[in-house]
Design a protein around this motif. Structure first.
Motif, PDB file in Angstrom:
ATOM      1  N   GLY A   1      64.387  23.250  12.017  1.00 58.66           N
ATOM      2  CA  GLY A   1      65.709  23.117  12.616  1.00 58.66           C
ATOM      3  C   GLY A   1      66.815  23.228  11.583  1.00 58.66           C
ATOM      4  O   GLY A   1      67.769  23.974  11.759  1.00 58.66           O
ATOM      5  N   ARG A   2      66.648  22.501  10.505  1.00 55.80           N
ATOM      6  CA  ARG A   2      67.647  22.573   9.434  1.00 55.80           C
ATOM      7  C   ARG A   2      67.772  24.006   8.929  1.00 55.80           C
ATOM      8  O   ARG A   2      68.864  24.462   8.592  1.00 55.80           O
ATOM      9  N   GLY A   3      66.666  24.691   8.837  1.00 55.67           N
ATOM     10  CA  GLY A   3      66.691  26.059   8.327  1.00 55.67           C
ATOM     11  C   GLY A   3      67.556  26.975   9.153  1.00 55.67           C
ATOM     12  O   GLY A   3      68.169  27.909   8.627  1.00 55.67           O
ATOM     13  N   TYR A   4      67.615  26.698  10.442  1.00 59.02           N
ATOM     14  CA  TYR A   4      68.401  27.584  11.292  1.00 59.02           C
ATOM     15  C   TYR A   4      69.853  27.166  11.396  1.00 59.02           C
ATOM     16  O   TYR A   4      70.723  27.977  11.628  1.00 59.02           O
ATOM     17  N   THR A   5      70.113  25.876  11.252  1.00 56.09           N
ATOM     18  CA  THR A   5      71.490  25.431  11.435  1.00 56.09           C
ATOM     19  C   THR A   5      72.223  25.281  10.108  1.00 56.09           C
ATOM     20  O   THR A   5      73.424  25.451  10.035  1.00 56.09           O
ATOM     21  N   ASP A   6      71.463  24.960   9.052  1.00 55.10           N
ATOM     22  CA  ASP A   6      72.084  24.682   7.772  1.00 55.10           C
ATOM     23  C   ASP A   6      72.478  25.968   7.055  1.00 55.10           C
ATOM     24  O   ASP A   6      73.637  26.211   6.777  1.00 55.10           O
ATOM     25  N   VAL A   7      71.496  26.759   6.754  1.00 53.13           N
ATOM     26  CA  VAL A   7      71.710  27.972   5.979  1.00 53.13           C
ATOM     27  C   VAL A   7      71.535  29.172   6.914  1.00 53.13           C
ATOM     28  O   VAL A   7      70.823  29.114   7.877  1.00 53.13           O
ATOM     29  N   GLN A   8      72.197  30.226   6.613  1.00 48.98           N
ATOM     30  CA  GLN A   8      72.020  31.408   7.437  1.00 48.98           C
ATOM     31  C   GLN A   8      71.132  32.449   6.766  1.00 48.98           C
ATOM     32  O   GLN A   8      70.251  33.035   7.381  1.00 48.98           O
ATOM     33  N   GLY A   9      71.345  32.629   5.476  1.00 52.56           N
ATOM     34  CA  GLY A   9      70.827  33.822   4.827  1.00 52.56           C
ATOM     35  C   GLY A   9      69.380  33.815   4.376  1.00 52.56           C
ATOM     36  O   GLY A   9      68.509  34.363   5.054  1.00 52.56           O
TER      37      GLY A   9
ATOM     38  N   LEU B   1      87.160  29.350  10.140  1.00 49.21           N
ATOM     39  CA  LEU B   1      86.211  29.099   9.051  1.00 49.21           C
ATOM     40  C   LEU B   1      85.160  28.068   9.452  1.00 49.21           C
ATOM     41  O   LEU B   1      83.972  28.220   9.143  1.00 49.21           O
ATOM     42  N   PHE B   2      85.594  27.029  10.146  1.00 50.62           N
ATOM     43  CA  PHE B   2      84.637  26.020  10.612  1.00 50.62           C
ATOM     44  C   PHE B   2      83.594  26.654  11.520  1.00 50.62           C
ATOM     45  O   PHE B   2      82.394  26.395  11.400  1.00 50.62           O
ATOM     46  N   ALA B   3      84.045  27.482  12.447  1.00 52.58           N
ATOM     47  CA  ALA B   3      83.114  28.107  13.383  1.00 52.58           C
ATOM     48  C   ALA B   3      82.150  29.035  12.649  1.00 52.58           C
ATOM     49  O   ALA B   3      80.967  29.111  12.975  1.00 52.58           O
ATOM     50  N   ASP B   4      82.652  29.736  11.657  1.00 54.02           N
ATOM     51  CA  ASP B   4      81.817  30.729  10.968  1.00 54.02           C
ATOM     52  C   ASP B   4      80.778  30.087  10.060  1.00 54.02           C
ATOM     53  O   ASP B   4      79.625  30.512  10.037  1.00 54.02           O
ATOM     54  N   THR B   5      81.193  29.078   9.284  1.00 53.15           N
ATOM     55  CA  THR B   5      80.293  28.581   8.238  1.00 53.15           C
ATOM     56  C   THR B   5      80.047  27.080   8.297  1.00 53.15           C
ATOM     57  O   THR B   5      79.376  26.557   7.421  1.00 53.15           O
TER      58      THR B   5
ATOM     59  N   PHE C   1      72.856  25.830  19.906  1.00 50.87           N
ATOM     60  CA  PHE C   1      72.235  26.782  18.999  1.00 50.87           C
ATOM     61  C   PHE C   1      72.661  28.213  19.315  1.00 50.87           C
ATOM     62  O   PHE C   1      72.972  28.995  18.414  1.00 50.87           O
ATOM     63  N   THR C   2      72.699  28.536  20.580  1.00 49.71           N
ATOM     64  CA  THR C   2      73.086  29.886  20.973  1.00 49.71           C
ATOM     65  C   THR C   2      74.496  30.201  20.498  1.00 49.71           C
ATOM     66  O   THR C   2      74.764  31.299  20.002  1.00 49.71           O
ATOM     67  N   MET C   3      75.374  29.221  20.633  1.00 50.62           N
ATOM     68  CA  MET C   3      76.751  29.481  20.244  1.00 50.62           C
ATOM     69  C   MET C   3      76.925  29.499  18.730  1.00 50.62           C
ATOM     70  O   MET C   3      77.721  30.261  18.204  1.00 50.62           O
ATOM     71  N   ALA C   4      76.140  28.666  18.047  1.00 47.59           N
ATOM     72  CA  ALA C   4      76.244  28.656  16.587  1.00 47.59           C
ATOM     73  C   ALA C   4      75.785  29.986  16.002  1.00 47.59           C
ATOM     74  O   ALA C   4      76.353  30.479  15.034  1.00 47.59           O
ATOM     75  N   SER C   5      74.773  30.581  16.611  1.00 46.17           N
ATOM     76  CA  SER C   5      74.281  31.858  16.095  1.00 46.17           C
ATOM     77  C   SER C   5      74.713  33.020  16.980  1.00 46.17           C
ATOM     78  O   SER C   5      74.083  34.064  16.997  1.00 46.17           O
ATOM     79  N   ASN C   6      75.807  32.787  17.677  1.00 42.10           N
ATOM     80  CA  ASN C   6      76.292  33.764  18.649  1.00 42.10           C
ATOM     81  C   ASN C   6      76.494  35.146  18.040  1.00 42.10           C
ATOM     82  O   ASN C   6      76.052  36.169  18.594  1.00 42.10           O
ATOM     83  N   GLU C   7      77.155  35.196  16.915  1.00 43.39           N
ATOM     84  CA  GLU C   7      77.460  36.489  16.301  1.00 43.39           C
ATOM     85  C   GLU C   7      76.191  37.258  15.957  1.00 43.39           C
ATOM     86  O   GLU C   7      76.059  38.450  16.248  1.00 43.39           O
ATOM     87  N   ALA C   8      75.244  36.545  15.340  1.00 46.43           N
ATOM     88  CA  ALA C   8      73.990  37.188  14.961  1.00 46.43           C
ATOM     89  C   ALA C   8      73.257  37.706  16.195  1.00 46.43           C
ATOM     90  O   ALA C   8      72.753  38.835  16.211  1.00 46.43           O
ATOM     91  N   LEU C   9      73.226  36.892  17.256  1.00 41.77           N
ATOM     92  CA  LEU C   9      72.522  37.296  18.469  1.00 41.77           C
ATOM     93  C   LEU C   9      73.173  38.528  19.094  1.00 41.77           C
ATOM     94  O   LEU C   9      72.496  39.451  19.555  1.00 41.77           O
TER      95      LEU C   9
ATOM     96  N   ILE D   1      72.127  41.590  17.127  1.00 37.40           N
ATOM     97  CA  ILE D   1      70.748  42.002  17.385  1.00 37.40           C
ATOM     98  C   ILE D   1      70.640  42.671  18.748  1.00 37.40           C
ATOM     99  O   ILE D   1      69.999  43.713  18.898  1.00 37.40           O
ATOM    100  N   ALA D   2      71.287  42.065  19.757  1.00 32.25           N
ATOM    101  CA  ALA D   2      71.240  42.634  21.106  1.00 32.25           C
ATOM    102  C   ALA D   2      71.832  44.035  21.117  1.00 32.25           C
ATOM    103  O   ALA D   2      71.323  44.944  21.784  1.00 32.25           O
ATOM    104  N   ALA D   3      72.893  44.216  20.353  1.00 27.45           N
ATOM    105  CA  ALA D   3      73.521  45.541  20.296  1.00 27.45           C
ATOM    106  C   ALA D   3      72.602  46.540  19.616  1.00 27.45           C
ATOM    107  O   ALA D   3      72.455  47.688  20.077  1.00 27.45           O
ATOM    108  N   ALA D   4      71.950  46.122  18.529  1.00 27.38           N
ATOM    109  CA  ALA D   4      71.112  47.046  17.770  1.00 27.38           C
ATOM    110  C   ALA D   4      69.806  47.348  18.499  1.00 27.38           C
ATOM    111  O   ALA D   4      69.403  48.510  18.616  1.00 27.38           O
TER     112      ALA D   4
END
Lengths: 213, 213
Positions: A115-123, B18-22, B169-177, B180-183
């Motif tokens: 869980g931490r891996g997905y929420t804490d760090v992205q890269g 910035l908060f939302a992104d990182t 979780f979905t919203m936190a990784s919204n951009e990445a998702l 991926i969906a686009a690609a």
DNA sequence: GTACATTTCAAACAGTTGTTTAAATTGACT
DNA sequence: AGTCAATTTAAACAACTGTTTGAAATGTAC
């Protein structure tokens, strides 16, 4: 002798507890070496950097878990009939619970770390995981697709990520949830109880009928 | 003039992006004041501390969203018959999407911030939210219980937290998702598309039949 | 224009972070 | 014993954090 285990292991043990409790970036090397009772510089000496220490902590579990899962997935894929979704998801239960053999509370710790891996760090962790275990993950996605023939691949993609969110979040806030459940409902729930509650929830969500509009 | 908005607003706008992104703790005040093109000390002057800035950023959305939700919940509660679960969940859609009126991409930003609030920090935000909006949340839980009379309250508790995990979780990784969906599937999915995909998934999961054992 | 309060600004504060250095210690082998 | 490598240690490093300070600038009312 408990104090005679080598430095690397003492660091890994302390690191995984602190990482699981408060996250990767919120845990400092000084906290880790303090709890492990080793010198600050030994982390860099033995692991190179904090980043590599994080990967080593996760790798201790992944190296055991993922080959087992891969084997189970291959077994299910080789059967002719498509498998029931609950069956596919249940494949995770036993291998996850066996992580308790690696370490006290290993299952809980690993899932919290995930869980931490997905929420804490992205890269770097995402890359690390996909690079090492992407093939295994592909097998799992294929199994889910076979058990949900009515759903388009893109819908399955979204629903699997929804499910990943459930798992990751539940495990990250596992301690808090356990406390609330104990206080409000007089329930004592261990990690296997949580996992077994998750299966029907996830199975129903993933296999939900498509909305009409 | 876009450059003539006052300092507080420039700080809030930069901070929320910035908060939302990182995440909250990974974003420094120097990043925020740099992007907002204001002096470093102005954050402490106008908001007191970083903690209070975080709360102010969230409050800008919560102050609009929560009273609307509260109103809708009360309306549904006043109807005699128990409501369908999908209907209860759908109550969120419109108020959430109206956050786009507050700000460009307001809905996405708010949901990402909500996710960060649960994964990033543990303490003060949870208290802040429960203290201000706990009553509204209670109404929602009551509605869900009414629409799932077969489920014990403790099971609903767990499943609502599972669902919170999905959303957060979905919203936190919204951009990445989205990427991926686009690609992978040639899909362009906006925030309302994600929300509408979530509803049937969550409804099916929450209302899943209890397992037998 | 003078007086007063609000806001901005550069600079410094004390604290933390991950990492590096070079000397000291330990271990193993001859 | 002595030799050499592996490991541990204390100290310092440079970079960063949130916050505070006191003077400068700006705005407002008389």
């Amino acid at each position: 002798m408990t104090s005679k285990q080598n430095t690397q292991q003492k660091i890994l043990d302390a690191a995984e507890r602190l990482f699981a409790d408060t996250g990767f970036s919120a845990t400092s090397l000084r906290q880790i070496t303090g709890m492990a009772e080793v010198n600050l510089a030994s982390v860099n000496y033995h692991f190179g950097s904090k980043k590599e220490l994080i990967q080593a902590v996760l790798q201790r579990y992944l190296a055991v878990l993922m080959p087992r899962l891969d084997q189970e997935f291959s077994l299910l894929l080789s059967s002719q009939k498509p498998n029931d979704l609950s069956q596919v998801l249940s494949v995770f239960v036993e291998p996850l619970l066996e992580l308790n053999k690696i370490q006290n509370r290993g299952t809980t710790l690993f899932l919290q770390l995930l869980g931490r891996g997905y929420t804490d760090v992205q890269g770097h962790l995402r890359w690390f995981f996909n690079h090492h275990y992407g093939r295994t993950l592909d097998k799992f996605v294929l199994l889910v697709q076979q058990s949900c023939p009515a759903l388009p691949a893109s819908e399955i993609f979204w629903r699997l990520h929804f499910s990943l969110g459930t798992i990751v979040f539940t495990m990250a806030s596992n301690e808090a949830l356990k406390d609330i459940a104990a206080a409000d409902f007089n329930e004592v729930v261990e990690i296997d109880g949580v996992i077994k509650r998750l299966i029907p929830y996830l199975a129903a969500g993933i296999a939900a009928p498509l909305q009409s509009d």
